[in-house]
Scaffold this motif. Sequence first.
Motif, PDB file in Angstrom:
ATOM      1  N   LEU A 159      48.655  40.749  28.171  1.00  0.00           N
ATOM      2  CA  LEU A 159      49.161  39.888  29.234  1.00  0.00           C
ATOM      3  C   LEU A 159      48.031  38.983  29.712  1.00  0.00           C
ATOM      4  CD1 LEU A 159      51.881  39.725  31.169  1.00  0.00           C
ATOM      5  CD2 LEU A 159      50.120  40.258  32.866  1.00  0.00           C
ATOM      6  N   ILE A 160      48.304  37.692  29.780  1.00  0.00           N
ATOM      7  CA  ILE A 160      47.299  36.720  30.215  1.00  0.00           C
ATOM      8  C   ILE A 160      47.753  36.092  31.524  1.00  0.00           C
ATOM      9  CG2 ILE A 160      46.099  34.581  29.622  1.00  0.00           C
ATOM     10  CD1 ILE A 160      46.535  35.300  26.661  1.00  0.00           C
ATOM     11  N   THR A 161      46.936  36.237  32.549  1.00  0.00           N
ATOM     12  CA  THR A 161      47.235  35.643  33.848  1.00  0.00           C
ATOM     13  C   THR A 161      46.514  34.309  33.990  1.00  0.00           C
ATOM     14  OG1 THR A 161      45.346  36.665  34.991  1.00  0.00           O
ATOM     15  CG2 THR A 161      47.387  37.948  34.861  1.00  0.00           C
ATOM     16  N   GLU A 162      47.032  33.470  34.843  1.00  0.00           N
ATOM     17  CA  GLU A 162      46.423  32.154  35.050  1.00  0.00           C
ATOM     18  C   GLU A 162      45.036  32.274  35.654  1.00  0.00           C
ATOM     19  OE1 GLU A 162      47.294  27.955  37.485  1.00  0.00           O
ATOM     20  OE2 GLU A 162      48.714  29.641  37.582  1.00  0.00           O
ATOM     21  N   GLU A 163      44.873  33.189  36.608  1.00  0.00           N
ATOM     22  CA  GLU A 163      43.609  33.275  37.346  1.00  0.00           C
ATOM     23  C   GLU A 163      42.552  34.126  36.639  1.00  0.00           C
ATOM     24  OE1 GLU A 163      47.103  33.486  40.254  1.00  0.00           O
ATOM     25  OE2 GLU A 163      46.547  34.338  38.317  1.00  0.00           O
ATOM     26  N   PHE A 164      42.975  35.261  36.051  1.00  0.00           N
ATOM     27  CA  PHE A 164      42.029  36.265  35.576  1.00  0.00           C
ATOM     28  C   PHE A 164      42.043  36.451  34.066  1.00  0.00           C
ATOM     29  CE2 PHE A 164      44.012  37.640  39.661  1.00  0.00           C
ATOM     30  CZ  PHE A 164      42.950  37.277  40.495  1.00  0.00           C
ATOM     31  N   GLY A 165      42.729  35.563  33.366  1.00  0.00           N
ATOM     32  CA  GLY A 165      42.855  35.745  31.933  1.00  0.00           C
ATOM     33  C   GLY A 165      43.536  37.067  31.630  1.00  0.00           C
ATOM     34  N   SER A 166      43.084  37.724  30.570  1.00  0.00           N
ATOM     35  CA  SER A 166      43.688  39.010  30.210  1.00  0.00           C
ATOM     36  C   SER A 166      42.898  40.198  30.741  1.00  0.00           C
ATOM     37  CB  SER A 166      43.822  39.127  28.689  1.00  0.00           C
ATOM     38  OG  SER A 166      42.555  39.079  28.068  1.00  0.00           O
ATOM     39  N   PHE A 167      41.850  39.929  31.500  1.00  0.00           N
ATOM     40  CA  PHE A 167      41.041  41.019  32.039  1.00  0.00           C
ATOM     41  C   PHE A 167      41.679  41.589  33.298  1.00  0.00           C
ATOM     42  CE2 PHE A 167      37.850  38.395  29.727  1.00  0.00           C
ATOM     43  CZ  PHE A 167      37.520  39.330  28.763  1.00  0.00           C
ATOM     44  N   VAL A 168      42.859  42.176  33.130  1.00  0.00           N
ATOM     45  CA  VAL A 168      43.582  42.777  34.251  1.00  0.00           C
ATOM     46  C   VAL A 168      44.193  44.114  33.822  1.00  0.00           C
ATOM     47  CG1 VAL A 168      44.160  40.645  35.490  1.00  0.00           C
ATOM     48  CG2 VAL A 168      45.674  41.447  33.662  1.00  0.00           C
ATOM     49  N   TYR A 169      44.234  45.028  34.772  1.00  0.00           N
ATOM     50  CA  TYR A 169      44.975  46.282  34.605  1.00  0.00           C
ATOM     51  C   TYR A 169      46.347  46.099  35.227  1.00  0.00           C
ATOM     52  CZ  TYR A 169      40.300  48.359  33.952  1.00  0.00           C
ATOM     53  OH  TYR A 169      39.037  48.658  33.514  1.00  0.00           O
ATOM     54  N   LEU A 170      47.328  46.789  34.658  1.00  0.00           N
ATOM     55  CA  LEU A 170      48.709  46.617  35.109  1.00  0.00           C
ATOM     56  C   LEU A 170      49.343  47.947  35.501  1.00  0.00           C
ATOM     57  CD1 LEU A 170      49.891  44.260  32.219  1.00  0.00           C
ATOM     58  CD2 LEU A 170      49.176  43.547  34.513  1.00  0.00           C
ATOM     59  N   GLY A 171      50.255  47.877  36.445  1.00  0.00           N
ATOM     60  CA  GLY A 171      51.038  49.045  36.836  1.00  0.00           C
ATOM     61  C   GLY A 171      52.327  48.570  37.469  1.00  0.00           C
ATOM     62  N   GLU A 172      53.268  49.489  37.704  1.00  0.00           N
ATOM     63  CA  GLU A 172      54.540  49.058  38.280  1.00  0.00           C
ATOM     64  C   GLU A 172      55.171  50.153  39.144  1.00  0.00           C
ATOM     65  OE1 GLU A 172      54.219  48.614  34.798  1.00  0.00           O
ATOM     66  OE2 GLU A 172      54.796  50.664  34.294  1.00  0.00           O
ATOM     67  N   LEU A 173      56.089  49.707  39.948  1.00  0.00           N
ATOM     68  CA  LEU A 173      56.842  50.584  40.843  1.00  0.00           C
ATOM     69  C   LEU A 173      58.320  50.242  40.699  1.00  0.00           C
ATOM     70  CD1 LEU A 173      55.941  51.343  44.556  1.00  0.00           C
ATOM     71  CD2 LEU A 173      58.260  50.694  43.932  1.00  0.00           C
TER      72      LEU A 173
END
Length: 383
Positions: A159-173
């Motif tokens: 997943l690539i975000t506009e602000e942080f590129g792909s350097f992100v961890y993901l989770g959901e509720l």
Amino acid sequence: MNTDQLKQEIIDYSKEIGIDKIGFTTADVFTELKERLKRQQELGYQSGFEKGTNEERTEPKRLLPGAQSIISIAMAYPSRMRKDAPKSRKEERRGFFCRASWGMDYHDVLRDRLQKLERFIHEKVTDAVTKVMVDTGELSDRAVAERAGVGFTGKNTLLITEEFGSFVYLGELITNIPFIPDSPIEDGCGDCRKCIDACPTGAIVQGGQLNAQRCIAFLTQTKDFLPEEFRSKLGNRVYGCDTCQLVCPKNQKVDFHHHPEFEPEDDIAKPLLKPMLTISNREFKEQFGHISGSWRGKKPIQRNAIIGLGHYKDKTAVDELISIMNNDPRPVIRGTAAWSLGKIGTEEAFDAITKAMEKESDQDVLFEMEKGLAFREVQSSKG
């Protein structure tokens, strides 16, 4: 209940507790993902670490009856260590954990944030029903985040975000509250194929499709002998691989240090290789137990460290590798040590392999010893 107002309150609160991005989507079936998962199975491209059936992974209501919405969160992690971080030097060769394993285990950090979000929701809506997931759950974090507008899926399947590129961890509720969903973001890769071309093993078959059986990030986590075709590609990686992230244009100049929990510890993110060979279970847990890369235990890390020393042709490791080859009770470690000794290629190493073969009874280990001795012929031919 005014769900629009509640949604905004959740967004505001998420910023207060350090969540970098948040998005909302429906709990509808992930139809496209289901087809893709089926195709991955047919092609034999799965890693084997997947949890749940295809139905559980794509139908949120199987996981939470009455589910209406899914809230996706993202937290950014660093892409660079400090400039004076230790470097690998002769006689002090270091391995490398991928960036997603720097700092505290992200499962714990994101679960903490999601549980805070969960409590906040229950305070606002007493009859709310919720279920928190971080990576180890059945749902695809990436598919949820993509549909929730947090980012788009790149050709490297991240997943690539506009602000942080792909350097992100993901989770959901997952929840039974019917929030208005956010809109997905358009694909931003265009004609770019840098990740596909840069992948060391050709694991990115095409844009958005990954053969996990060839992906170094997954291979570093396996516990059996590493197939020989991948050993030269491993280099000094002891866990994970960042190549497809590092070449991505969306990740250039992206380096966020928002969360102290994710800051890399020098000797953990880049551990010395030789001490990894003899580390005890207790020592391993004490030193590395708090990072996500420790989840498979020390055996895969040790195997990868042994291969790394062979990659460096580190002659100072010969004595320790001989000891491991002769004495370690685990065939994978004995055999890999023999292969690495052959790769290093000193006469002492070759003689030790020959001698060890006289008492070795495991056929897989003997096969690795033969591979190790074969390096002598390669040396002679270059001679």
